[in-house]
Motif scaffolding. Structure first.
Motif, PDB file in Angstrom:
ATOM      1  N   GLU A  39       0.822  -1.202   0.000  1.00 57.46           N
ATOM      2  CA  GLU A  39       0.000   0.000   0.000  1.00 57.46           C
ATOM      3  C   GLU A  39       0.859   1.256   0.000  1.00 57.46           C
ATOM      4  O   GLU A  39       0.562   2.227  -0.719  1.00 57.46           O
ATOM      5  CB  GLU A  39      -0.923  -0.005   1.218  1.00 57.46           C
ATOM      6  N   SER A  94      -4.990  -2.499  -3.348  1.00 61.76           N
ATOM      7  CA  SER A  94      -5.165  -1.162  -2.771  1.00 61.76           C
ATOM      8  C   SER A  94      -6.463  -1.130  -1.987  1.00 61.76           C
ATOM      9  O   SER A  94      -7.482  -1.657  -2.422  1.00 61.76           O
ATOM     10  CB  SER A  94      -5.205  -0.101  -3.878  1.00 61.76           C
ATOM     11  N   SER A  95      -6.439  -0.520  -0.806  1.00 62.02           N
ATOM     12  CA  SER A  95      -7.604  -0.542   0.083  1.00 62.02           C
ATOM     13  C   SER A  95      -8.647   0.477  -0.354  1.00 62.02           C
ATOM     14  O   SER A  95      -8.338   1.627  -0.607  1.00 62.02           O
ATOM     15  CB  SER A  95      -7.181  -0.243   1.524  1.00 62.02           C
ATOM     16  N   LEU A 102      -5.971  -3.276   5.679  1.00 63.68           N
ATOM     17  CA  LEU A 102      -5.801  -3.876   4.360  1.00 63.68           C
ATOM     18  C   LEU A 102      -5.696  -5.391   4.417  1.00 63.68           C
ATOM     19  O   LEU A 102      -6.269  -6.091   3.591  1.00 63.68           O
ATOM     20  CB  LEU A 102      -4.553  -3.285   3.674  1.00 63.68           C
TER      21      LEU A 102
END
Length: 249
Positions: A39, A94-95, A102
């Motif tokens: 991330e 990707s959150s 995540l």
């Protein structure tokens, strides 16, 4: 040669987001650290992770622990691994749920994919068990559901009994592939996530439906067994999605 060296340097620099883990850290801690790294660097599908040895060095842990964690992600379809090409992301990480860590989001999405494959197998095995069950199968299923309900009502860990109950249904289907496939699918996820989301009783709200499922199978009611198993699978999926906090993953 210069291009390869530059690429190696770029991949290793991704590991700058990794910090040493405390002693006694688990494979799940490794995955948390890798999730943060991914991330922080904005990595996406096709991007390469640092080599195992580099990850282990930065985290201050044994390489075997890193390999165990990455193997779990590979089994869950999150990464692909190749001796020459290294480890690359195979799924978007990707959150999009800021309130959810995540790693938990990845866990939930992976469990949903596992569940989507397992669902039709469980439903069909219940239908075939209703059609093909023998007197012996009926006795075993009745004994297994009684064992399950006794564990559940006593407030004990009912998961082993639930595993045996569903195994009895798969055995009664007359096709050993059901049991083999379902166990392989579940094992791929449980290799790291023995208790999804840190909740050892995921699916607990479905247990009261199990006697009804057993009764339908013993009675040879294919339609009834299919409907109850479908409800059980739907309830588990709804519970996973509730943890994610979204109706669409």
């Amino acid at each position: 040669m210069a291009a390869k060296s530059a690429n190696r340097t770029a991949v290793n620099s991704i590991g700058d987001a990794l910090e040493a883990l405390p002693s006694g850290s688990t494979s799940r801690d490794v995955l948390d650290a890798l999730s943060h790294m991914i991330e922080a660097n904005g990595l996406t599908v096709g991007d390469r992770l640092p080599p195992e040895i580099e990850i282990a060095r930065r985290l201050g842990i044994g390489r075997a622990k890193v390999r165990e964690a990455l193997t779990a992600w590979q089994n869950m379809g999150l990464v692909v691994r190749n001796k020459k090409a290294g480890t690359r992301l195979a799924a978007e990480m990707s959150s999009n749920a800021i309130h959810l860590p995540l790693t938990l989001k990845l866990e939930a999405e992976s469990l949903l994919r596992t569940h989507a494959v397992r669902r039709p197998l469980e439903i069909e095995s219940a239908r075939l068990a209703s059609r093909n069950r023998t007197d012996r199968d009926c006795r075993i299923i009745a004994a297994r559901v009684a064992e399950l309900m006794a564990s559940f009502e006593a407030g004990e860990d009912w998961r082993p009994a639930d595993h045996r109950f569903h195994g009895a249904i798969q055995e009664a289907s007359g096709n050993p592939l059901f049991n083999q496939l379902i166990q392989q699918i579940q094992a791929a996820f449980n290799e790291i996530y023995e208790a999804p989301f840190g909740q050892p009783h995921l699916g607990e709200n479905t247990i009261p439906l199990h006697p009804e499922l057993a009764e339908a199978i013993v009675a040879g009611d294919e339609g009834g067994a299919t409907r109850v198993m479908s409800r059980i699978m739907d309830m588990v999926e709804a519970e996973i999605r509730k943890v994610i906090g979204t109706a669409d993953v």
